[in-house]
Design a protein around this motif. Structure first.
Motif, PDB file in Angstrom:
ATOM      1  N   LYS A 186      11.785  -3.596  13.186  1.00  0.00           N
ATOM      2  CA  LYS A 186      10.461  -4.158  12.986  1.00  0.00           C
ATOM      3  C   LYS A 186       9.449  -3.034  12.896  1.00  0.00           C
ATOM      4  O   LYS A 186       9.596  -2.008  13.562  1.00  0.00           O
ATOM      5  N   MET A 187       8.395  -3.244  12.097  1.00  0.00           N
ATOM      6  CA  MET A 187       7.355  -2.227  12.042  1.00  0.00           C
ATOM      7  C   MET A 187       6.565  -2.252  13.333  1.00  0.00           C
ATOM      8  O   MET A 187       6.085  -3.307  13.747  1.00  0.00           O
ATOM      9  N   SER A 188       6.463  -1.132  13.953  1.00  0.00           N
ATOM     10  CA  SER A 188       5.764  -1.083  15.228  1.00  0.00           C
ATOM     11  C   SER A 188       5.347   0.341  15.532  1.00  0.00           C
ATOM     12  O   SER A 188       6.017   1.302  15.164  1.00  0.00           O
ATOM     13  N   LYS A 189       4.204   0.437  16.200  1.00  0.00           N
ATOM     14  CA  LYS A 189       3.703   1.749  16.613  1.00  0.00           C
ATOM     15  C   LYS A 189       4.751   2.487  17.413  1.00  0.00           C
ATOM     16  O   LYS A 189       4.895   3.697  17.336  1.00  0.00           O
ATOM     17  N   ARG A 190       5.458   1.697  18.192  1.00  0.00           N
ATOM     18  CA  ARG A 190       6.454   2.237  19.098  1.00  0.00           C
ATOM     19  C   ARG A 190       7.521   3.046  18.352  1.00  0.00           C
ATOM     20  O   ARG A 190       7.976   4.075  18.816  1.00  0.00           O
ATOM     21  N   TRP A 191       7.918   2.583  17.186  1.00  0.00           N
ATOM     22  CA  TRP A 191       8.935   3.284  16.415  1.00  0.00           C
ATOM     23  C   TRP A 191       8.322   4.268  15.416  1.00  0.00           C
ATOM     24  O   TRP A 191       9.043   4.951  14.704  1.00  0.00           O
ATOM     25  N   ASN A 192       7.004   4.242  15.368  1.00  0.00           N
ATOM     26  CA  ASN A 192       6.318   5.126  14.450  1.00  0.00           C
ATOM     27  C   ASN A 192       6.779   4.926  12.999  1.00  0.00           C
ATOM     28  O   ASN A 192       7.034   5.870  12.267  1.00  0.00           O
ATOM     29  N   ASN A 193       6.931   3.673  12.608  1.00  0.00           N
ATOM     30  CA  ASN A 193       7.436   3.395  11.267  1.00  0.00           C
ATOM     31  C   ASN A 193       6.518   2.438  10.503  1.00  0.00           C
ATOM     32  O   ASN A 193       6.941   1.754   9.588  1.00  0.00           O
ATOM     33  N   VAL A 194       5.259   2.397  10.930  1.00  0.00           N
ATOM     34  CA  VAL A 194       4.324   1.452  10.340  1.00  0.00           C
ATOM     35  C   VAL A 194       3.786   1.990   9.014  1.00  0.00           C
ATOM     36  O   VAL A 194       3.418   3.156   8.912  1.00  0.00           O
ATOM     37  N   VAL A 195       3.793   1.129   8.002  1.00  0.00           N
ATOM     38  CA  VAL A 195       3.183   1.496   6.735  1.00  0.00           C
ATOM     39  C   VAL A 195       1.881   0.710   6.601  1.00  0.00           C
ATOM     40  O   VAL A 195       1.865  -0.513   6.695  1.00  0.00           O
ATOM     41  N   ASN A 196       0.799   1.408   6.394  1.00  0.00           N
ATOM     42  CA  ASN A 196      -0.516   0.789   6.327  1.00  0.00           C
ATOM     43  C   ASN A 196      -0.836   0.378   4.894  1.00  0.00           C
ATOM     44  O   ASN A 196      -0.724   1.197   3.979  1.00  0.00           O
ATOM     45  N   PRO A 197      -1.228  -0.875   4.696  1.00  0.00           N
ATOM     46  CA  PRO A 197      -1.514  -1.320   3.327  1.00  0.00           C
ATOM     47  C   PRO A 197      -2.662  -0.540   2.691  1.00  0.00           C
ATOM     48  O   PRO A 197      -2.699  -0.374   1.464  1.00  0.00           O
ATOM     49  N   ASP A 198      -3.593  -0.075   3.519  1.00  0.00           N
ATOM     50  CA  ASP A 198      -4.721   0.692   2.967  1.00  0.00           C
ATOM     51  C   ASP A 198      -4.235   1.888   2.157  1.00  0.00           C
ATOM     52  O   ASP A 198      -4.751   2.188   1.080  1.00  0.00           O
ATOM     53  N   ASP A 199      -3.196   2.571   2.694  1.00  0.00           N
ATOM     54  CA  ASP A 199      -2.668   3.746   1.995  1.00  0.00           C
ATOM     55  C   ASP A 199      -2.024   3.346   0.674  1.00  0.00           C
ATOM     56  O   ASP A 199      -2.167   4.038  -0.337  1.00  0.00           O
ATOM     57  N   ILE A 200      -1.301   2.257   0.694  1.00  0.00           N
ATOM     58  CA  ILE A 200      -0.622   1.815  -0.525  1.00  0.00           C
ATOM     59  C   ILE A 200      -1.656   1.434  -1.578  1.00  0.00           C
ATOM     60  O   ILE A 200      -1.541   1.804  -2.748  1.00  0.00           O
ATOM     61  N   VAL A 201      -2.699   0.709  -1.131  1.00  0.00           N
ATOM     62  CA  VAL A 201      -3.741   0.302  -2.070  1.00  0.00           C
ATOM     63  C   VAL A 201      -4.440   1.538  -2.650  1.00  0.00           C
ATOM     64  O   VAL A 201      -4.753   1.597  -3.839  1.00  0.00           O
ATOM     65  N   LYS A 202      -4.650   2.512  -1.818  1.00  0.00           N
ATOM     66  CA  LYS A 202      -5.322   3.716  -2.274  1.00  0.00           C
ATOM     67  C   LYS A 202      -4.466   4.485  -3.291  1.00  0.00           C
ATOM     68  O   LYS A 202      -4.950   4.915  -4.342  1.00  0.00           O
ATOM     69  N   ASN A 203      -3.194   4.627  -2.999  1.00  0.00           N
ATOM     70  CA  ASN A 203      -2.331   5.435  -3.863  1.00  0.00           C
ATOM     71  C   ASN A 203      -1.810   4.710  -5.097  1.00  0.00           C
ATOM     72  O   ASN A 203      -1.606   5.320  -6.139  1.00  0.00           O
ATOM     73  N   TYR A 204      -1.527   3.431  -4.949  1.00  0.00           N
ATOM     74  CA  TYR A 204      -0.897   2.699  -6.057  1.00  0.00           C
ATOM     75  C   TYR A 204      -1.747   1.559  -6.598  1.00  0.00           C
ATOM     76  O   TYR A 204      -1.502   1.074  -7.686  1.00  0.00           O
ATOM     77  N   GLY A 205      -2.697   1.094  -5.794  1.00  0.00           N
ATOM     78  CA  GLY A 205      -3.517  -0.024  -6.218  1.00  0.00           C
ATOM     79  C   GLY A 205      -3.068  -1.328  -5.592  1.00  0.00           C
ATOM     80  O   GLY A 205      -1.900  -1.490  -5.244  1.00  0.00           O
ATOM     81  N   ALA A 206      -4.034  -2.240  -5.439  1.00  0.00           N
ATOM     82  CA  ALA A 206      -3.742  -3.535  -4.826  1.00  0.00           C
ATOM     83  C   ALA A 206      -2.762  -4.331  -5.686  1.00  0.00           C
ATOM     84  O   ALA A 206      -1.865  -4.994  -5.172  1.00  0.00           O
ATOM     85  N   ASP A 207      -2.936  -4.255  -7.010  1.00  0.00           N
ATOM     86  CA  ASP A 207      -2.049  -5.009  -7.901  1.00  0.00           C
ATOM     87  C   ASP A 207      -0.592  -4.577  -7.718  1.00  0.00           C
ATOM     88  O   ASP A 207       0.311  -5.410  -7.713  1.00  0.00           O
ATOM     89  N   THR A 208      -0.395  -3.279  -7.563  1.00  0.00           N
ATOM     90  CA  THR A 208       0.966  -2.770  -7.364  1.00  0.00           C
ATOM     91  C   THR A 208       1.535  -3.288  -6.054  1.00  0.00           C
ATOM     92  O   THR A 208       2.674  -3.754  -6.006  1.00  0.00           O
TER      93      THR A 208
END
Length: 1001
Positions: free
Chosen positions: A781-803
């Motif tokens: 599961k994505m969790s701070k505890r595992w340090n494996n969280v992907v933030n949608p803000d970064d994805i939107v910034k790099n690839y765009g919301a549509d992507t």
RNA sequence: GCCCGAGUGGCGGAACUGGUAUACGCGCACGACUUAAAAUCGUGUCUCGUAAGGGAUGUGGGUUCGAUUCCCACCUCGGGCACCA
């Protein structure tokens, strides 16, 4: 990423859309209510998994809007409850402020994804204008009772007039189990407080005491679903992981059990996944059974026969210090034990009776019991155990016999011992069971331990279906030969595990004897036999197998006892036809045919259940696992319960015109830790007599879907007109984790509001889709505890919301949990880039007819897929379309625009940009969903496969107007086929229209 | 323990109601463009075999002209319930 500037384009259109309010819901037209489960706005922000459901419902809502529906697609916040308060405590701010901050973060993150919510309909459960109506609904529930005859809730005032007229004996109502009978005359004589207490036993929201899960650390009570186990198996709070113990407390309850049957049957008409229906069914846990009385007898003191003891003797059993003499009520009930069973057919095998240690009758028998000290010790021991200890699976069952009394099995008059044991739950059924060790695993285990009698009364009736003979013989050819000679049918298979050959014999009555003779002969002359499992498996072997020793010692011991019997096999017939050998080792729990049951012998279990229940004067009843829901938290951050406690012990409600009863603003809302809510520390609040408990987290979320219909209304939770218009939620999207919480409570409240005529439909959510979780790429599961969280803000910034949107829809089936892969997301971006580049190929000329055809086929597929929430295949078919049309030099504007429209629900920004580039002035999202032309989806020529004996050998082109015989002939004459069929006789030719021709030679 | 659901390439997955298994995407390899790289485009990519052809949808059986799909048994994983009589 030089193809198009997603940052610029997305921002530009989001501004434009909000300026023009293009997603605003109207109040006319064909309605479509598409709802997301509103979130609890937590402080940590979103990860890429959270918006998946929102994107799915958004795609759906956008298509529906383009199809011309008036779509209600709102969003709001469920902001009361423990997490908010915990967060506020940690950050030393007021919960209200914490909520406001979190909502802001949440809205910023959501807004960049391009979701088409009508934000003017936003709701927030912590807004007094909202919770005024949560309180109002609570009062409706409080002021109602459940009429089991009319099968609906009714106002409590109607119950009062019924009491006035006839007392309560004839009223078929849902009420507390200890409610006593009174006449009309008695009712009139009752004092105010007595009346109040009696009514409380009927209200759908009632006050009572119960053992609850108490968390000392948090100073609060938790619901079962707020508790998990730590690694040692001890109960801890889900949030924080603090220890949880049992404690008896005053509570408010919701009588959800009154609706158990309706919550179950209501599922039938809903378009929900079978999976979630199954979870709810399990949770409600309906079982049909019988209540049967076992009379009590005191041996020794009374001569013989099932004569009852004098009342005086029993009365002496009550303790003086118990207050008023209840002996009149005590009489009959106390002299019998009422048990609940779903297996009345096995009653002749009931060899003892067990009471739960908490059973109230035990005390009544005190003076009759000769080992009272032992009993008391046992009960105390059980009391000190936590629920966890008691229920632990591998735990051995314990119990003590109530010496001095016996119960009478009403079916055969036999005297059986009475026990108390911790494996019987006080809270289910009648708190007492008849134990049938031969046919119930738990009773079997218990009987084995305490050496209680076992009597088999049901035998398997499926023996004659099939018997598997598994052999490890050096040479079993002879055995098979014997079977063949006797004309016994069998089939062979090899067991993948033991590598033994399995001979499956389909037995018929006429060759049963023959079969047994053969087996007997084998046993006598050549080998050992072992009978395994529930499946009638006989193992023939040359010697005792090592596997044998893997069985438990107990099993082995018993086997040895049986060994001479088997060697002698005098009675193999009996052994097989009754299967007693097997059944005496492990109890037989299935239905079957009755034996050892007097005049009921030979009946099937099902027939016997009804007949025997009648025979012993039992009652057919239905029980549910589900319990009433606790409706109180000892916390600050929740809706105040709008009730006042009067000095005389009665309760009055806050008048409707005085709602909302607002939460007082206080300095310290930190829990007192004494079990009292922080509100108990507010002087003005206590002086007014207000209830100090607040409502639980699920209160506000149990009706919010109704508020969206008319969110600003101050006269009602929603106007009649808007309720009539919107009716119910057409499509509800959210996580599976709410199966036994929110989704059940909402259905309960909606059913209730329906009963009182406040809403137009029984069920609130017609269609439900559960989005799967997005896991981190490591599968966790994505969790701070595992340090494996992907933030949608970064994805939107790099690839765009549509992507992001396309990728989340494309990655796999909507309802399936899937691992995130930032590596794969590039494919979705490339797809958008290619669509963007395609605009340079657009001409005003008409497209090639082949291009048109592909378009219409894809349009059909995409429309159907979105309708079915099959977003992944919708995206994939548009990718296929793009691959195809890129092969052409030019593409007509009309077709290009269809592509944009199909894609618009998935990628609203880039399609809007391209749409406006074609010269359109109006938003693409206001355009009409294109219609596919059914004439343009049929091909004149299609390719079909030709098989020979089921193997594809070639493909042929057929035209759509060829007849079946022409096609067959064409296939047969094909030169590739001829090489396979040459010199062979053609036995059959099968043609499946538009698919294959199969030639059988 | 009981009840559901699922097992398909290196990875995510597709396959209508039993009818050409591996669509689409990622990755990988090679090629084109480029001084070069990125980006883009093209070709290939289950497996054995030079080929013809054979074998593969967790395992073993069955039904069928034909099975990823239906039936039986088993294995593994995920979820729900957990002494509910």
């Amino acid at each position: 990423m030089q193809n198009y500037d997603h940052i610029k384009i997305e921002k530009k259109w989001q501004k434009e859309w909000s300026k023009n309010e293009i997603y605003k819901t109207l109040n006319k037209g064909k309605k479509m209510y598409v709802l997301d489960m509103f979130p609890y706005p937590s402080g940590v922000g979103l990860h890429v998994g959270h918006p998946r459901g929102y994107i799915g419902s958004d795609v759906y809502a956008r298509m529906k809007r383009m199809e011309g529906f008036n779509v209600l697609h709102p969003m709001g916040y469920d902001a009361f409850g423990l997490p908010a308060e915990q967060y506020a405590l940690q950050h030393k701010i007021h919960p209200k402020k914490a909520v406001d901050e979190n909502v802001k973060t949440f809205e910023r993150q959501l807004s960049i994804i391009g979701l088409s919510y009508d934000w003017t309909r936003k709701v927030n459960t912590t807004d007094p204008k909202y919770y005024k109506w949560t309180q109002w609904i609570f009062l409706q529930i409080y002021n109602s009772w459940y009429d089991k005859t009319q099968n609906k809730a009714r106002p409590i005032s109607e119950l009062e007039s019924l009491f006035e007229k006839n007392g309560n004996e004839k009223i078929n109502a849902e009420c507390n189990s200890d409610t006593e009978f009174f006449s009309s005359k008695e009712w009139k004589l009752f004092s105010k407080i007595e009346k109040h207490n009696i009514l409380m036993q009927y209200r759908l929201a009632y006050e009572g005491h119960s053992e609850v899960n108490w968390c000392e650390e948090m100073g609060t009570v938790l619901a079962n679903d707020e508790i998990t186990n730590d690694k040692n198996g001890n109960p801890v709070s889900e949030r924080g992981g603090f220890p949880v113990i049992k404690k008896s407390m005053r509570q408010w309850f919701m009588r959800i059990t009154a609706y158990a049957d309706r919550l179950l049957s209501g599922l039938d008409g809903l378009e929900w996944s079978d999976h979630i229906k199954e979870i709810q069914k399990n949770w409600i846990g309906k079982s049909d059974g019988s209540e049967i009385e076992f009379k009590i007898r005191v041996p020794g003191k009374f001569s013989s026969g099932p004569r009852l003891p004098d009342l005086a003797v029993v009365r002496a059993g009550t303790r003086e210090d118990e207050g008023p003499d209840h002996s009149e009520n005590f009489s009959r009930d106390s002299l019998s034990i009422k048990v609940f069973t779903t297996r009345a057919d096995t009653i002749f095998g009931a060899t003892y009776v067990v009471l739960a240690p908490e059973h109230p009758l035990i005390n009544n028998y005190k003076l009759l019991i000769t080992n009272w000290r032992e009993i008391e010790e046992y009960i105390n021991e059980i009391k000190n155990k936590t629920d966890e200890d008691r229920v632990k699976n591998d735990k051995e069952k314990t119990g003590v016999e109530l010496k001095g009394i016996k119960a009478i099995n009403p079916a055969n008059g036999e005297e059986v011992p009475v026990w108390i044991a911790d494996y019987v739950l006080a809270t289910y059924g009648t708190g007492a069971v008849m134990a049938v060790p031969a046919h119930d695993e738990r009773d079997f285990e218990f009987a084995n331990k305490y050496d209680l009698a076992l009597k088999q009364v049901v035998v398997s009736n499926n023996l004659l279906k099939s018997i598997v003979v598994s052999t490890t013989l050096d040479n079993d050819i002879d055995f098979k030969y014997q079977l063949q000679k006797s004309k016994i049918d069998f089939t062979l298979s090899i067991s993948s595990i033991s590598n033994r050959e399995h001979i499956r014999v389909e037995l018929k009555k006429e060759n049963l004897q023959e079969f047994i003779n053969i087996v007997q002969k084998y046993i006598k002359e050549k080998c050992w036999v072992e009978i395994l499992g529930n499946e009638n498996i006989i193992v023939l072997k040359n010697e005792v197998h090592k596997d044998f020793l893997n069985h438990s010692e107990e099993w082995f011991k018993k086997f040895l006892e049986w060994e001479p019997f088997i060697k002698g096999q005098k009675n193999l017939w009996d052994m097989l036809s009754k299967n007693t050998f097997f059944q005496n080792l492990v109890c037989y729990q299935d239905d079957g045919i009755l034996t050892n049951s007097g005049k009921f012998n030979g009946l099937t279990s099902e027939e016997a259940r009804a007949q025997i229940t009648k025979f012993v004067n039992g009652k057919i009843v239905t029980k549910f696992k589900m319990r009433d829901a606790i409706f109180a938290r000892q916390r600050y951050w929740g809706e105040p319960i709008p009730l006042k406690h009067n000095p005389d012990g009665t309760t009055t409600e806050v008048k409707e015109k005085n709602l909302p009863l607002e939460l007082p603003n206080i300095k310290s809302y930190v829990s007192t830790g004494t079990g009292e809510s922080p509100l108990a520390g507010v002087k003005s609040w206590v002086k007014e007599g207000y209830e100090t408990n607040t409502m639980p987290g699920w209160a506000g979320s149990s009706w919010y879907f109704l508020r969206y219909m008319d969110p600003q209304n101050s006269k009602a939770f929603a106007s009649k007109k808007s309720l009539e218009y919107w009716k119910d939620v057409d499509v509800y999207v959210g996580g599976l984790e709410h199966a036994t919480g929110h989704l059940l409570y909402s259905r309960f409240w909606n059913n209730f509001l329906f009963d009182l005529g406040h809403v137009p439909t029984r069920e609130p959510f017609k269609k439900l889709r559960n989005q799967g979780m997005i896991l981190a790429s490591d599968g966790r599961k994505m969790s701070k505890r595992w340090n494996n969280v992907v933030n949608p803000d970064d994805i939107v910034k790099n690839y765009g919301a549509d992507t992001l949107r396309i990728y989340e829809m494309f990655m796999g089936p909507f309802e399936q949990s899937l691992p995130w892969s930032t590596e794969s997301i590039i494919g979705s971006r490339r797809f958008i880039d290619r669509v963007f580049r395609l605009q340079s190929k657009v001409t005003n000329k008409k497209s090639d007819i082949e291009v048109e055809k592909i378009f219409h086929k894809t349009l059909k597929k995409v429309s159907e897929d979105i309708e079915n929430f099959a977003f992944n295949t919708a995206v994939s078919s548009m990718m296929i379309l793009l691959n195809e049309i890129e092969k052409f030099e030019n593409i007509g504007k009309a077709e290009f625009k269809i592509l944009l429209q199909m894609l618009a629900p998935f990628a609203p920004h880039v399609t809007e940009e391209l749409w406006s580039n074609t010269g359109e002035k109006k938003s693409i999202h206001k355009s009409s969903w294109p219609k596919w032309d059914k004439n343009k989806i049929v091909d004149d020529m299609i390719k079909i496969a030709v098989q020979v004996n089921g193997k594809v050998r070639t493909e042929i082109m057929i035209s759509k107007d060829m007849s079946e015989s022409e096609i067959k002939e064409m296939a047969l004459k094909d030169k590739n086929i001829l090489t396979w069929t040459e010199g062979k006789e053609i036995k059959r030719v099968i043609y499946v229209p538009n698919r294959i021709v199969n030639i059988v030679v």
